[in-house]
Design an enzyme around this catalytic site. Structure first.
Site, PDB file in Angstrom:
ATOM      1  N   LYS A  37       4.953 -13.989  18.392  1.00 23.87           N
ATOM      2  CA  LYS A  37       5.101 -13.741  16.883  1.00 23.87           C
ATOM      3  C   LYS A  37       4.015 -14.669  16.174  1.00 23.87           C
ATOM      4  O   LYS A  37       3.429 -15.653  16.800  1.00 23.87           O
ATOM      5  CB  LYS A  37       6.493 -14.357  16.227  1.00 23.87           C
ATOM      6  CG  LYS A  37       6.850 -13.582  15.086  1.00 23.87           C
ATOM      7  CD  LYS A  37       7.552 -12.242  15.382  1.00 23.87           C
ATOM      8  CE  LYS A  37       7.827 -11.385  13.945  1.00 23.87           C
ATOM      9  NZ  LYS A  37       8.676 -10.373  14.224  1.00 23.87           N
ATOM     10  N   LYS A  94      14.456   4.741   5.218  1.00 21.44           N
ATOM     11  CA  LYS A  94      13.597   5.478   6.224  1.00 21.44           C
ATOM     12  C   LYS A  94      14.400   5.852   7.443  1.00 21.44           C
ATOM     13  O   LYS A  94      14.226   6.815   7.930  1.00 21.44           O
ATOM     14  CB  LYS A  94      12.333   4.416   6.332  1.00 21.44           C
ATOM     15  CG  LYS A  94      11.343   4.548   5.300  1.00 21.44           C
ATOM     16  CD  LYS A  94      10.112   3.736   5.543  1.00 21.44           C
ATOM     17  CE  LYS A  94      10.573   2.174   6.028  1.00 21.44           C
ATOM     18  NZ  LYS A  94      10.732   1.545   4.376  1.00 21.44           N
ATOM     19  N   SER A 112      20.658   0.188  12.623  1.00 23.35           N
ATOM     20  CA  SER A 112      19.251  -0.075  12.949  1.00 23.35           C
ATOM     21  C   SER A 112      18.981  -1.592  12.465  1.00 23.35           C
ATOM     22  O   SER A 112      18.259  -2.065  12.663  1.00 23.35           O
ATOM     23  CB  SER A 112      18.385   0.828  12.153  1.00 23.35           C
ATOM     24  OG  SER A 112      18.456   0.706  10.663  1.00 23.35           O
TER      25      SER A 112
HETATM   26  P1  NAD Z   1      14.378   0.783   4.055  1.00 20.21           P
HETATM   27  O1  NAD Z   1      13.769  -0.154   3.082  1.00 20.21           O
HETATM   28  O2  NAD Z   1      13.615   2.213   4.027  1.00 20.21           O
HETATM   29  O3  NAD Z   1      15.845   1.330   3.586  1.00 20.21           O
HETATM   30  C1  NAD Z   1      16.869   0.379   3.373  1.00 20.21           C
HETATM   31  C2  NAD Z   1      17.860   1.178   2.688  1.00 20.21           C
HETATM   32  O4  NAD Z   1      18.883   0.216   2.260  1.00 20.21           O
HETATM   33  C3  NAD Z   1      17.237   1.518   1.220  1.00 20.21           C
HETATM   34  O5  NAD Z   1      17.694   2.806   1.022  1.00 20.21           O
HETATM   35  C4  NAD Z   1      17.971   0.648   0.190  1.00 20.21           C
HETATM   36  O6  NAD Z   1      18.238   1.069  -1.267  1.00 20.21           O
HETATM   37  C5  NAD Z   1      19.381   0.367   0.694  1.00 20.21           C
HETATM   38  N1  NAD Z   1      19.851  -0.773   0.348  1.00 20.21           N
HETATM   39  C6  NAD Z   1      19.645  -1.714  -0.070  1.00 20.21           C
HETATM   40  N2  NAD Z   1      20.471  -2.863  -0.540  1.00 20.21           N
HETATM   41  C7  NAD Z   1      21.533  -1.855  -0.194  1.00 20.21           C
HETATM   42  C8  NAD Z   1      22.998  -2.501  -0.547  1.00 20.21           C
HETATM   43  N3  NAD Z   1      23.301  -3.616  -1.102  1.00 20.21           N
HETATM   44  N4  NAD Z   1      23.875  -1.432  -0.543  1.00 20.21           N
HETATM   45  C9  NAD Z   1      23.446  -0.087   0.271  1.00 20.21           C
HETATM   46  N5  NAD Z   1      22.229   0.117   0.396  1.00 20.21           N
HETATM   47  C10 NAD Z   1      21.248  -1.007   0.004  1.00 20.21           C
HETATM   48  O7  NAD Z   1      14.245   0.155   5.396  1.00 20.21           O
HETATM   49  P2  NAD Z   1      14.265   0.925   7.005  1.00 20.21           P
HETATM   50  O8  NAD Z   1      12.833   0.849   7.461  1.00 20.21           O
HETATM   51  O9  NAD Z   1      15.227   2.186   6.977  1.00 20.21           O
HETATM   52  O10 NAD Z   1      14.896  -0.050   7.731  1.00 20.21           O
HETATM   53  C11 NAD Z   1      16.534  -0.471   7.477  1.00 20.21           C
HETATM   54  C12 NAD Z   1      17.077  -1.487   8.562  1.00 20.21           C
HETATM   55  O11 NAD Z   1      16.485  -1.351   9.953  1.00 20.21           O
HETATM   56  C13 NAD Z   1      16.237  -2.885   8.041  1.00 20.21           C
HETATM   57  O12 NAD Z   1      17.170  -4.047   8.259  1.00 20.21           O
HETATM   58  C14 NAD Z   1      15.136  -2.872   9.185  1.00 20.21           C
HETATM   59  O13 NAD Z   1      14.661  -4.464   9.366  1.00 20.21           O
HETATM   60  C15 NAD Z   1      15.676  -2.434  10.230  1.00 20.21           C
HETATM   61  N6  NAD Z   1      14.697  -1.878  11.232  1.00 20.21           N
HETATM   62  C16 NAD Z   1      13.909  -0.877  11.028  1.00 20.21           C
HETATM   63  C17 NAD Z   1      13.043  -0.278  11.688  1.00 20.21           C
HETATM   64  C18 NAD Z   1      11.938   0.891  11.374  1.00 20.21           C
HETATM   65  O14 NAD Z   1      11.397   1.392  12.234  1.00 20.21           O
HETATM   66  N7  NAD Z   1      11.867   1.185  10.044  1.00 20.21           N
HETATM   67  C19 NAD Z   1      12.856  -0.731  12.965  1.00 20.21           C
HETATM   68  C20 NAD Z   1      13.767  -1.639  13.595  1.00 20.21           C
HETATM   69  C21 NAD Z   1      14.687  -2.328  12.580  1.00 20.21           C
END
Ligand code: NAD
Length: 382
Positions: A88, A191, A272
């Site tokens: 990292k 996402k 996730s």
């Molecule tokens: P994102 O930001 O696109 O989605 C997060 C969603 O959560 C958003 O729609 C947001 O409006 C919602 N949100 C925020 N606060 C909230 C609340 N208080 N109550 C309900 N909903 C709420 O992020 P993402 O890429 O979809 O990732 C989601 C999670 O998965 C994150 O924790 C991220 O670290 C983890 N993750 C993502 C990936 C990836 O490939 N994108 C990979 C590994 C882990």
């Protein structure tokens, strides 16, 4: 932010390294870059891990963060079964104010100086645009946009991995891994979460959902109508109290804590979000409550699988095929936890340690391809 003259002499770096292999402190006066690269373990391959940028209050805070995160990457890479170890990087500075293209190019020169021991890309506080600058100085950048040779949107394999994590959880809980007919409480329709929710509806599951984004809620309700499945929308804080089969956290970390675990009425958890357990002991609390927890860092490994796969050239079908292995890994973790009478979080760590040990056995004899680069006879004979 670390200021000039602030020393780290009170921090014994060697003591802090624990089992880390290498720490590189990077200082470039011309660009103002201050960064730390931590390589935790390269048994399974070169270290892989994103580069975070944050306004750390001290060098000690930055060091603690990079050491913790790089160790986590060793486990994440082993869990995803990719040929990488854990690393990292952190850049010290405010991502809103302190970024310049030159700083990222200077950072990339330090990465290049490691001669392939460390691969990196975006993380909190850094963007694809930053690494488009960085890639001018090193090939050791992954997760780039498609037009720069990267694999593209990593949320697609991440969401597929979550679906497989949910199915493996269903298999153990109900003896049948189908999504159909069961109810899933999905927190966050971003996402990843939206794609998971959509997949659940396509395969006949029902949803309870929450998000702070009304548009995503409307869209998923419309999809529910189309597929003939129910979609109940609840307020953010109400998601933990819902009657559902599986809780699917896809918003933020720390959602499994004393308060929420007391409220949960589900039989399993697979989602996730990173670092779902507020503290390690919460996995025991879940087990005592009879809730089956699919460890987050295995369930959400699809994005990492895609990034690691870039070194073989981009191929979305191959990435999705590799992502399907998340199902088998989760089943193995559940079975090991049962066998050893430990939590699923502990079993996940053991699975990773077993994979790292197995890689050590692969490296036990000398071969031509492993001849050190400094062996000049290699180039003379080539
Ligand atoms: P994102 O930001 O696109 O989605 C997060 C969603 O959560 C958003 O729609 C947001 O409006 C919602 N949100 C925020 N606060 C909230 C609340 N208080 N109550 C309900 N909903 C709420 O992020 P993402 O890429 O979809 O990732 C989601 C999670 O998965 C994150 O924790 C991220 O670290 C983890 N993750 C993502 C990936 C990836 O490939 N994108 C990979 C590994 C882990």
């Amino acid at each position: 932010m670390v200021t000039a003259g602030q020393s780290i002499e009170r921090v014994s770096v060697i003591d802090k390294m624990e089992e880390h292999e290498q720490i590189v402190f990077c200082n470039d006066k011309a660009t103002g870059l201050q960064a730390i690269i931590a390589i935790h373990d390269t048994t399974r391959g070169p270290a892989l891990g994103g580069c975070r940028m944050a306004p750390y209050k001290s060098m000690d805070e930055a060091l603690t963060d990079v050491l913790r995160l790089s160790k986590g990457m060793t486990y994440k890479c082993a869990a995803a079964d990719v040929d990488f170890g854990g690393g990292k990087a952190v850049i010290i500075g405010d991502p809103q104010k302190d970024k310049t293209p030159e700083k990222f190019r200077a950072f990339a020169q330090f990465v290049e100086s490691l001669n392939g021991r460390f691969y990196t890309g975006t993380d909190m506080g850094t963007t694809l645009a930053d690494f488009v600058h960085a890639m001018k100085e090193t090939n050791c950048i992954v997760g780039l946009p498609v037009e720069y040779g990267g694999g593209g949107d990593s949320s697609i394999p991440t969401a597929l991995g979550v679906v497989y994590g949910v199915k493996a959880t269903n298999q153990i809980l109900f003896g049948d891994d189908r999504l159909e007919g069961k109810t899933y409480a999905v927190q966050g329709l971003g996402k990843v979460g939206f794609k998971v929710a959509e997949h659940i509806l396509r395969e006949g599951g029902h949803l309870v959902v929450t998000d702070i984004n009304d548009k995503a809620l409307e869209e998923i309700q419309a999809l529910g109508k189309k597929h003939g499945s129910s979609v109940k929308v609840v307020a953010s804080d109400a998601i933990y109290q819902q009657e559902a089969d599986i809780f699917v956290p896809c918003a933020f970390g720390g959602v499994l804590n004393d308060e929420t675990i007391a409220e949960l009425k589900v039989k399993g958890i697979a989602g996730s979000a990173n670092n779902q357990l507020a503290e390690d002991h919460h996995s025991r609390l879940l087990q005592e409550k009879g809730i089956l927890y699919a460890p987050d860092y295995i369930v959400n490994g699809g994005g990492l699988i895609q990034v690691a796969d870039e070194l073989y050239g981009t191929n979305p079908e191959r990435v999705l095929a590799k992502t399907r292995n998340i199902y088998a890994s989760i089943l193995e973790v559940f079975q090991q936890a049962e066998l050893d009478q430990i939590t699923t979080a502990e079993a996940a760590n053991r699975l990773c340690e077993k994979r790292i040990e197995a890689a050590k056995n692969l490296n036990h004899f000398f071969s031509h391809s492993r001849r050190p680069k400094w062996d000049v006879r290699k180039s003379i004979n080539a």
